[in-house]
Design a protein around this motif. Sequence first.
Motif, PDB file in Angstrom:
ATOM      1  N   ALA A 227       6.676   5.804  -5.234  1.00 45.28           N
ATOM      2  CA  ALA A 227       7.965   5.145  -5.053  1.00 45.28           C
ATOM      3  C   ALA A 227       7.917   4.340  -3.762  1.00 45.28           C
ATOM      4  N   GLU A 228       6.985   3.387  -3.732  1.00 40.70           N
ATOM      5  CA  GLU A 228       6.801   2.541  -2.540  1.00 40.70           C
ATOM      6  C   GLU A 228       8.052   1.697  -2.363  1.00 40.70           C
ATOM      7  N   ASN A 229       8.628   1.772  -1.204  1.00 38.61           N
ATOM      8  CA  ASN A 229       9.823   0.987  -0.982  1.00 38.61           C
ATOM      9  C   ASN A 229       9.511  -0.438  -0.581  1.00 38.61           C
ATOM     10  N   ARG A 234       0.784  -6.106  -2.800  1.00 40.69           N
ATOM     11  CA  ARG A 234      -0.318  -5.165  -2.998  1.00 40.69           C
ATOM     12  C   ARG A 234       0.129  -3.792  -3.479  1.00 40.69           C
ATOM     13  N   HIS A 235       1.423  -3.601  -3.658  1.00 39.38           N
ATOM     14  CA  HIS A 235       1.922  -2.286  -4.053  1.00 39.38           C
ATOM     15  C   HIS A 235       2.662  -2.327  -5.388  1.00 39.38           C
ATOM     16  N   LEU A 236       2.352  -1.367  -6.226  1.00 34.31           N
ATOM     17  CA  LEU A 236       3.085  -1.159  -7.473  1.00 34.31           C
ATOM     18  C   LEU A 236       3.634   0.262  -7.464  1.00 34.31           C
ATOM     19  N   ALA A 237       4.660   0.492  -8.265  1.00 33.20           N
ATOM     20  CA  ALA A 237       5.176   1.849  -8.398  1.00 33.20           C
ATOM     21  C   ALA A 237       4.263   2.668  -9.314  1.00 33.20           C
ATOM     22  N   GLU A 238       3.545   1.963 -10.189  1.00 32.41           N
ATOM     23  CA  GLU A 238       2.623   2.615 -11.120  1.00 32.41           C
ATOM     24  C   GLU A 238       1.323   1.835 -11.071  1.00 32.41           C
ATOM     25  N   PHE A 239       0.265   2.473 -10.618  1.00 33.03           N
ATOM     26  CA  PHE A 239      -1.021   1.755 -10.557  1.00 33.03           C
ATOM     27  C   PHE A 239      -2.128   2.647 -11.083  1.00 33.03           C
ATOM     28  N   TRP A 240      -3.278   2.047 -11.349  1.00 33.44           N
ATOM     29  CA  TRP A 240      -4.410   2.818 -11.874  1.00 33.44           C
ATOM     30  C   TRP A 240      -5.357   3.138 -10.745  1.00 33.44           C
ATOM     31  N   HIS A 241      -5.794   4.372 -10.748  1.00 31.75           N
ATOM     32  CA  HIS A 241      -6.460   4.953  -9.604  1.00 31.75           C
ATOM     33  C   HIS A 241      -7.809   5.504 -10.061  1.00 31.75           C
ATOM     34  N   VAL A 242      -8.860   5.104  -9.382  1.00 33.55           N
ATOM     35  CA  VAL A 242     -10.203   5.620  -9.669  1.00 33.55           C
ATOM     36  C   VAL A 242     -10.547   6.582  -8.540  1.00 33.55           C
ATOM     37  N   GLY A 380      -7.011  -6.442   2.352  1.00 34.96           N
ATOM     38  CA  GLY A 380      -6.848  -5.305   3.257  1.00 34.96           C
ATOM     39  C   GLY A 380      -7.470  -4.089   2.589  1.00 34.96           C
ATOM     40  N   GLU A 381      -6.759  -2.958   2.624  1.00 35.09           N
ATOM     41  CA  GLU A 381      -7.344  -1.721   2.091  1.00 35.09           C
ATOM     42  C   GLU A 381      -7.455  -1.738   0.564  1.00 35.09           C
ATOM     43  N   ILE A 382      -8.655  -1.433   0.054  1.00 32.70           N
ATOM     44  CA  ILE A 382      -8.752  -1.207  -1.398  1.00 32.70           C
ATOM     45  C   ILE A 382      -9.200   0.223  -1.717  1.00 32.70           C
ATOM     46  N   ILE A 383      -9.786   0.895  -0.715  1.00 33.66           N
ATOM     47  CA  ILE A 383     -10.224   2.275  -0.922  1.00 33.66           C
ATOM     48  C   ILE A 383      -9.771   3.124   0.257  1.00 33.66           C
ATOM     49  N   GLY A 384      -9.314   4.338  -0.036  1.00 28.69           N
ATOM     50  CA  GLY A 384      -9.078   5.327   1.002  1.00 28.69           C
ATOM     51  C   GLY A 384      -9.863   6.567   0.634  1.00 28.69           C
ATOM     52  N   PHE A 426     -13.123   9.506  -2.805  1.00 28.54           N
ATOM     53  CA  PHE A 426     -12.266   8.389  -2.405  1.00 28.54           C
ATOM     54  C   PHE A 426     -11.382   7.960  -3.556  1.00 28.54           C
ATOM     55  N   GLY A 427     -10.373   7.154  -3.232  1.00 27.27           N
ATOM     56  CA  GLY A 427      -9.501   6.579  -4.249  1.00 27.27           C
ATOM     57  C   GLY A 427      -9.561   5.068  -4.170  1.00 27.27           C
ATOM     58  N   LEU A 428      -9.890   4.460  -5.289  1.00 33.21           N
ATOM     59  CA  LEU A 428      -9.884   2.997  -5.371  1.00 33.21           C
ATOM     60  C   LEU A 428      -8.663   2.579  -6.170  1.00 33.21           C
ATOM     61  N   GLY A 429      -7.862   1.677  -5.620  1.00 30.06           N
ATOM     62  CA  GLY A 429      -6.754   1.121  -6.381  1.00 30.06           C
ATOM     63  C   GLY A 429      -7.315   0.074  -7.327  1.00 30.06           C
ATOM     64  N   PHE A 430      -7.254   0.369  -8.636  1.00 24.88           N
ATOM     65  CA  PHE A 430      -7.940  -0.498  -9.600  1.00 24.88           C
ATOM     66  C   PHE A 430      -7.356  -1.909  -9.600  1.00 24.88           C
ATOM     67  N   ASN A 442      -1.325 -11.786  -6.295  1.00 27.79           N
ATOM     68  CA  ASN A 442      -0.190 -10.875  -6.418  1.00 27.79           C
ATOM     69  C   ASN A 442      -0.542  -9.774  -7.419  1.00 27.79           C
ATOM     70  N   ILE A 443      -0.366  -8.544  -6.988  1.00 31.69           N
ATOM     71  CA  ILE A 443      -0.747  -7.399  -7.830  1.00 31.69           C
ATOM     72  C   ILE A 443       0.032  -7.394  -9.145  1.00 31.69           C
ATOM     73  N   ARG A 444       1.206  -8.043  -9.149  1.00 33.06           N
ATOM     74  CA  ARG A 444       1.993  -8.110 -10.389  1.00 33.06           C
ATOM     75  C   ARG A 444       1.304  -8.944 -11.473  1.00 33.06           C
TER      76      ARG A 444
HETATM   77  P1  ATP Z   1      -1.585   1.392   1.602  1.00 31.87           P
HETATM   78  O1  ATP Z   1      -1.679   1.747   3.058  1.00 31.87           O
HETATM   79  O2  ATP Z   1      -2.149   0.063   1.271  1.00 31.87           O
HETATM   80  O3  ATP Z   1      -0.234   1.646   1.025  1.00 31.87           O
HETATM   81  P2  ATP Z   1      -2.499   4.033   1.070  1.00 31.87           P
HETATM   82  O4  ATP Z   1      -3.068   4.392   2.385  1.00 31.87           O
HETATM   83  O5  ATP Z   1      -1.167   4.523   0.686  1.00 31.87           O
HETATM   84  O6  ATP Z   1      -2.550   2.433   0.877  1.00 31.87           O
HETATM   85  P3  ATP Z   1      -4.232   5.787  -0.421  1.00 31.87           P
HETATM   86  O7  ATP Z   1      -3.196   6.838  -0.484  1.00 31.87           O
HETATM   87  O8  ATP Z   1      -5.437   6.002   0.398  1.00 31.87           O
HETATM   88  O9  ATP Z   1      -3.557   4.394  -0.061  1.00 31.87           O
HETATM   89  O10 ATP Z   1      -4.651   5.437  -1.941  1.00 31.87           O
HETATM   90  C1  ATP Z   1      -5.975   5.011  -2.285  1.00 31.87           C
HETATM   91  C2  ATP Z   1      -5.966   3.585  -2.832  1.00 31.87           C
HETATM   92  O11 ATP Z   1      -5.001   3.427  -3.854  1.00 31.87           O
HETATM   93  C3  ATP Z   1      -5.600   2.538  -1.818  1.00 31.87           C
HETATM   94  O12 ATP Z   1      -6.707   2.163  -1.050  1.00 31.87           O
HETATM   95  C4  ATP Z   1      -5.133   1.397  -2.686  1.00 31.87           C
HETATM   96  O13 ATP Z   1      -6.223   0.656  -3.191  1.00 31.87           O
HETATM   97  C5  ATP Z   1      -4.491   2.106  -3.842  1.00 31.87           C
HETATM   98  N1  ATP Z   1      -3.029   2.146  -3.722  1.00 31.87           N
HETATM   99  C6  ATP Z   1      -2.287   2.950  -2.950  1.00 31.87           C
HETATM  100  N2  ATP Z   1      -0.976   2.743  -3.118  1.00 31.87           N
HETATM  101  C7  ATP Z   1      -0.879   1.758  -4.060  1.00 31.87           C
HETATM  102  C8  ATP Z   1       0.223   1.102  -4.691  1.00 31.87           C
HETATM  103  N3  ATP Z   1       1.480   1.423  -4.417  1.00 31.87           N
HETATM  104  N4  ATP Z   1      -0.049   0.156  -5.608  1.00 31.87           N
HETATM  105  C9  ATP Z   1      -1.313  -0.170  -5.906  1.00 31.87           C
HETATM  106  N5  ATP Z   1      -2.396   0.409  -5.358  1.00 31.87           N
HETATM  107  C10 ATP Z   1      -2.190   1.368  -4.440  1.00 31.87           C
END
Ligand code: ATP
Length: 457
Positions: A227-229, A234-242, A380-384, A426-430, A442-444
Amino acid sequence: MKHIDIADVLHKSELIGTEAVVCGWVRTYRDSSAVAFLELADGTSFARLQVVVDKNAVSLDAECTKCGASVCVRGEVVKAFRGDGAELNAREVKLLGKCPNDYPIQKKRTSLEFLRTIPHLRLRTNTFTAVFRVRSVAAQAIHRYFHDRRYYYINTPLITASDCEGAGEMFRVTTQPWNAKYEREDAYFKEDFFGQKAGLSVSGQLEGEVAATALGRIYTFGPSFRAENSNTTRHLAEFWHVEPEIAFAELPDVMEIAEDMIKTVIRTVMAECPEEMDFFEKFMEPGLKAKLSNVVESEFGVLDYTDAIELLKKADVSFQYPVEWGCDLQTEHEKYITEHVFKKPVFVINYPKEIKSFYMKQNADGKTVAATDLLVPGIGEIIGGSEREADPEKLLAAMKARGMDLSAYRQYLDLRTFGTVPHGGFGLGFERFVMYVTGMENIRDVTLFPRSVKNIM
Ligand code: ATP
Ligand code: MN
């Protein structure tokens, strides 16, 4: 319906001289006194098929000539008049579905903003068919990458009761009526479907660790919900996560795997989607192909968080958010590091423990954790990711310091009690990855029906 794909008609030279039936949507129509030309798309190929209609020999319903109409054509496959490839000399053109003139997808290029208002039709444009072919190829390549290296594909629950990680970012799951009235919160949740507070998972990691500490190497590839405000690109409320999780691995191993996976998947996309990549290069991001070739061939940078702070303090730009050791890196900082200093992907490592999660391995300095974010130019960040804390005492201490409800994490703690091992993942935001390889900004525009604040079309 018996028919063949336009991709095959265009690329399989053995079909030349044979009769074929093709189905598709009319993209353009041109006409002279004796011949008409229809360009057809059926989704299987970026290039469209040119259909040549001899108007004296074949009857052509005027409805078949409208942009967006669906048709079925029988004809002879012949070598293209121009260039290599093939075209179809029509013997019969049948209308499948009319398309009136107010069809919003016309020949002229429409803005991505406008197309977002018609998510059900925007896929019929070149841009979106290209995005979704690349997305599919990338997804398959990710599965193949892990499968070939003996990672097991697991599916973690989407509904979860653990609410620490995403506190504030978690969507609630409830069947309670809107006007349910209770004196206290716990009474309210007791009556709810699960008998306790539940929400949509922000990550499959904790369950991924359960599987990795039995199967060795696992990965998840599924949706996460936040529920990203923030209404960002770069943010979606529903995204695919690897999310791969690897037993017997330390932070450098995790980084090596992330780098190798990114490079392998980019190579596959470039090899399997050449026409799409040419298109993105031309219309979305000039220099895209050189950027990706460079990513595949160079070594990713590695930068200690503490050095990153020094570097940002010395930077010759004024940031909106000031930097100090201990602060979280904002997108402007991440972009500066990766776009101005390294000009390639960079792993930032060893973050202050206060700004990272409880489960990350505590470094010997007592101040930092073995975490890494992979930053790339443009996004910016694609993997954490991180090495996880494997020591039960240290993990408990970190949880207590954060005031966490330990009873909710008994299973997680058991992983350390019974045969603990160094491990990480790690988590990659697909979607962010798809943005990176297509140049979409735009992620949309890389997801079918984007969900974000105040938007659920
Ligand atoms: P950010 O700081 O960009 O919000 P985060 O630190 O919350 O990212 P993590 O919790 O480490 O991200 O999640 C791992 C990965 O998932 C992120 O590197 C990013 O690629 C992706 N991700 C996280 N939140 C979102 C979102 N709301 N929409 C799309 N992708 C996301
Ligand atoms: Mn976030």
